[in-house]
Structure formats: C-alpha cells, structure tokens
Motif scaffolding. Structure first.
Motif, PDB file in Angstrom:
ATOM      1  N   LEU A   1      25.383 -31.655 -56.577  1.00  0.00           N
ATOM      2  CA  LEU A   1      25.247 -30.747 -54.660  1.00  0.00           C
ATOM      3  C   LEU A   1      26.079 -30.585 -54.232  1.00  0.00           C
ATOM      4  O   LEU A   1      26.187 -30.227 -53.483  1.00  0.00           O
ATOM      5  N   LYS A   2      27.386 -31.704 -54.809  1.00  0.00           N
ATOM      6  CA  LYS A   2      28.721 -31.548 -54.118  1.00  0.00           C
ATOM      7  C   LYS A   2      29.351 -30.564 -54.090  1.00  0.00           C
ATOM      8  O   LYS A   2      30.268 -29.841 -53.350  1.00  0.00           O
ATOM      9  N   THR A   3      29.193 -30.102 -54.959  1.00  0.00           N
ATOM     10  CA  THR A   3      29.725 -28.435 -55.881  1.00  0.00           C
ATOM     11  C   THR A   3      29.505 -27.384 -55.322  1.00  0.00           C
ATOM     12  O   THR A   3      29.503 -26.812 -55.559  1.00  0.00           O
ATOM     13  N   LEU A   4      28.527 -27.507 -54.915  1.00  0.00           N
ATOM     14  CA  LEU A   4      27.374 -26.021 -54.523  1.00  0.00           C
ATOM     15  C   LEU A   4      27.809 -25.999 -53.133  1.00  0.00           C
ATOM     16  O   LEU A   4      27.542 -25.156 -52.299  1.00  0.00           O
ATOM     17  N   ILE A   5      27.871 -27.851 -52.501  1.00  0.00           N
ATOM     18  CA  ILE A   5      27.975 -27.336 -51.173  1.00  0.00           C
ATOM     19  C   ILE A   5      29.379 -26.817 -50.697  1.00  0.00           C
ATOM     20  O   ILE A   5      29.923 -25.458 -50.324  1.00  0.00           O
TER      21      ILE A   5
ATOM     22  N   GLN B   1      26.435 -22.152 -44.176  1.00  0.00           N
ATOM     23  CA  GLN B   1      26.472 -21.300 -45.703  1.00  0.00           C
ATOM     24  C   GLN B   1      27.212 -20.432 -45.302  1.00  0.00           C
ATOM     25  O   GLN B   1      26.831 -19.058 -43.965  1.00  0.00           O
ATOM     26  N   LYS B   2      27.672 -19.309 -46.085  1.00  0.00           N
ATOM     27  CA  LYS B   2      29.016 -19.173 -46.036  1.00  0.00           C
ATOM     28  C   LYS B   2      27.963 -17.122 -45.846  1.00  0.00           C
ATOM     29  O   LYS B   2      26.627 -17.735 -46.190  1.00  0.00           O
ATOM     30  N   GLU B   3      28.429 -16.254 -45.609  1.00  0.00           N
ATOM     31  CA  GLU B   3      27.180 -15.336 -45.091  1.00  0.00           C
ATOM     32  C   GLU B   3      27.130 -14.112 -46.355  1.00  0.00           C
ATOM     33  O   GLU B   3      26.426 -13.875 -46.711  1.00  0.00           O
TER      34      GLU B   3
ATOM     35  N   LYS C   1      18.236 -19.202 -49.759  1.00  0.00           N
ATOM     36  CA  LYS C   1      18.415 -21.266 -49.808  1.00  0.00           C
ATOM     37  C   LYS C   1      18.763 -21.367 -50.658  1.00  0.00           C
ATOM     38  O   LYS C   1      17.694 -21.511 -51.949  1.00  0.00           O
ATOM     39  N   ILE C   2      20.292 -22.521 -51.314  1.00  0.00           N
ATOM     40  CA  ILE C   2      20.812 -23.459 -52.194  1.00  0.00           C
ATOM     41  C   ILE C   2      19.781 -24.021 -52.341  1.00  0.00           C
ATOM     42  O   ILE C   2      19.930 -25.223 -51.399  1.00  0.00           O
TER      43      ILE C   2
ATOM     44  N   ALA D   1      12.807 -30.350 -57.228  1.00  0.00           N
ATOM     45  CA  ALA D   1      14.156 -29.470 -55.815  1.00  0.00           C
ATOM     46  C   ALA D   1      13.949 -30.049 -54.157  1.00  0.00           C
ATOM     47  O   ALA D   1      13.376 -29.463 -53.655  1.00  0.00           O
ATOM     48  N   PHE D   2      14.975 -29.250 -53.749  1.00  0.00           N
ATOM     49  CA  PHE D   2      15.136 -29.151 -52.464  1.00  0.00           C
ATOM     50  C   PHE D   2      16.112 -28.449 -51.983  1.00  0.00           C
ATOM     51  O   PHE D   2      17.277 -28.473 -52.916  1.00  0.00           O
ATOM     52  N   THR D   3      16.466 -28.876 -50.965  1.00  0.00           N
ATOM     53  CA  THR D   3      18.087 -27.320 -49.919  1.00  0.00           C
ATOM     54  C   THR D   3      18.375 -28.131 -50.355  1.00  0.00           C
ATOM     55  O   THR D   3      18.109 -29.550 -49.237  1.00  0.00           O
ATOM     56  N   VAL D   4      19.542 -27.704 -50.095  1.00  0.00           N
ATOM     57  CA  VAL D   4      20.738 -28.242 -49.651  1.00  0.00           C
ATOM     58  C   VAL D   4      20.840 -28.867 -48.097  1.00  0.00           C
ATOM     59  O   VAL D   4      20.920 -30.373 -47.988  1.00  0.00           O
TER      60      VAL D   4
END
Length: 338
Positions: free
Chosen positions: A196-200, A214-216, A221-222, A230-233
């Motif tokens: 989760l931290k890596t994806l953020i 979220q970056k453009e 949705k990640i 599964a959950f979105t960030v």
C-alpha cells in the motif's frame, strides 16, 4: 510518527565530518562524506549503498578504502556521487591495488561526477578488475541527482577554491499506519501494508491542505489486495497517518562569499535538519576567507534565513579544541540575529 531517515554523526566536532543515514525498515544506508569512518561497524558499512562526497580532500574521502574493503564481496552495487573529479579520484584509489583474484566477485561501483551542466557516470566492476567502463553523460535539468519512489537527493555546486557539492535528501511525504484505525477496520497487519505504501508513493502526490492527490498520469482507481479483499487506496486513507516528509541538508567546506551563502540559503530552505560546518570564529574571518571556510556567523545566518528547524554543526577548526563552547555560542547568537 516514525521517520524514514535515522542519522548518526560519526565523529566529534573536531573530527572528519561524516554523517551516516539509515533508512527505516530497510537494509540500506547512506554516507555524507567518507573521511574517517573507523567508528562505523562492519554491519553498518555493509548497509551503505550510496555515498555523497562534497569534495575529495583527504578528510572527506580517506574512508573510501575502508568501505571498499567491507563490501568487496557484496552483490549490491555501490553508488558514489561527487564533484567533477570524483571519477578520476575513485579510479586512482582502485588502481592503487592489485585485483588479480576478484574475477568472481559481484561488486559493481557506479560513480557520478556532478557539474552545473551534466552528470557523468563511470562504472567499475570487480569481475573486470575495476577497469573503468565507458562514460555515460546526462544533462542536468534540475537539482535532483537521484530520484526514487520514497525520496530524492538534490545537489548544489558551491566553491571551496575548488568545486564542492552540497546535498539534501527529501521525502515528499511520510506514511505511518494508524494501528487503532487498522484494528477498528477489521484488517490485520501484513505485507500488504508495505505494498500500500509503495503504491501511494508511486501514484500519489502530497498537498498539505488536501492531503494525498492522485497523480494526473494515472486516473484509474488504484486497488490494493488485503486479507479482507481488494480496496481502493482512497478507501484505506482512514488507516493512514500522513504528513510532509523530512528534508535533511549537508553543507561542508564553503568559501564565505555572498554568492555561496545565498545559494546555500535557497538550497537548504525549510530543512528539518541542516548539517553545516562552522570552521572559524567570526573574529578569524580573514583566515576563513584565506582557507575557504564558513564562520560561526555565516552558519548561524544560513540557518536563520533558511528557516532551518535544527542546525547541527560539524567540522570546526582544531584551533578551538579547548573552547568549543565559544563556537556554539557564536552560532546560536547568529541564529537569533544578534
């Protein structure tokens, strides 16, 4: 909140300036300058992946040999960053030894020579007897010399009669897990939290007012796989504590000219920690100009005008070894604007 960067000043006020920075939860560390490093133990040296050299005077570079001896059989590369002459200096050290028994060693040393215009890279491999490979050259478009998902390192060229490099390491934002919120959510601790931290870090940027955005370049949705599905960030923001990341700056051996000082102030602005020399007392300013070092007044002024949260002075002339309190006193007065 736990911090990403954990530092250790290796020597005392009058010894060689060396700062060891360890990354939390990772078998990885950095060295800012590499003078006398005898106080670092073998396990600490094995963690060093990146060395940031201000310049190659002996008190800032003599420890390279000791580090090399410690990591010689390591398969993780070593990166060395420094001024324009750093490649020739590393090559000279490597040429001073005989390497006929290292053809099966996996160590690779990547050396980066930083100038205002570009960064030159040379690679030295143990299995090639540390003969220099062809140079690669990249133009410099900004201050950053190293960018990773969790942090970036920036460099500023200054003068010490020769080019020297100041560095800062910055984490854009820092993430901690709110253990109480995690427990209340019904989720359990596990490797998915690191994911989760890596994806953020990869897909989000930090806004002090709006928190994470979220970056453009990626509008989907990640999603993150958790023990409960599964959950979105965004759905997991509630279990996170997020704040602005830390900035640590390192400045050594600089001629006390107004041009240098203004560059330093802009470069280290809003640092959480600034490691900086205070080599001479203000009463010895003529000596400081002659020897190309900052005075206590300069160092305090830099910290004040750059709004530095914590100033740690290093690299003071042995001339004052019997009166170090005077050095601290003058720096503190200057910090307060007196």
């Amino acid at each position: 909140m736990a911090k990403l960067f954990h530092y250790k000043v290796v020597n005392d006020l009058f010894g060689d300036p060396v700062v060891f920075v360890r990354l939390l939860w990772k078998s990885r560390a950095f060295l800012f300058d590499i003078g006398d490093i005898r106080k670092l133990n073998f396990s600490e040296l094995l963690k060093v992946t990146d060395v940031f050299v201000t310049h190659t005077h002996i008190d800032h570079f003599i420890g390279f040999d000791q580090l090399l001896r410690a990591i010689l059989r390591r398969d993780k590369p070593l990166r060395v960053f420094g001024p324009e002459n750093i490649i020739e200096c590393v090559e000279g050290k490597l040429k001073s030894y005989t390497w006929n028994l290292v053809s099966d060693y996996p160590l690779s040393i990547e050396v980066y020579a930083i100038s205002e215009r570009d960064i030159k890279k040379a690679t030295f491999n143990a299995w090639e007897n540390f003969r220099v490979k062809e140079f690669e050259v990249q133009k410099r478009y900004d201050e950053a010399i190293l960018k990773e998902s969790e942090f970036q390192v920036k460099a500023q060229i200054l003068s010490h009669g020769i080019p020297v490099v100041a560095y800062c390491i910055e984490e854009e934002f820092h993430i901690n897990i709110d253990k109480e919120a995690l427990k209340n959510s019904g989720l359990s601790v596990g490797p998915w939290l690191s994911n989760l931290k890596t994806l953020i870090k990869k897909y989000y940027k930090y806004d002090p007012e709006k928190n994470l955005i979220q970056k453009e370049e990626n509008q989907e949705k990640i999603k993150v796989e958790t023990p409960a599905g599964a959950f979105t960030v965004e759905e997991l923001f509630k279990i996170l504590k997020i704040k602005k990341g830390e900035k640590i700056s390192y400045v050594m051996d600089v001629t006390p000219t107004e041009d240098n000082i203004e560059k330093i102030i802009n470069f280290v602005k809003n640092s959480d920690i600034l490691f900086c020399e205070a080599y001479f007392l203000e009463s010895d300013r003529n000596k400081a100009l002659e020897r190309n070092h900052l005075t206590t007044f300069d160092t305090g002024r830099i910290a004040r005008q750059a709004a530095v949260k914590e100033l740690i002075i290093l690299h003071v002339s042995p001339k004052y070894i019997n009166n170090p309190s005077k050095v601290y006193e003058e720096v503190e007065l200057s910090k307060r604007g007196h």
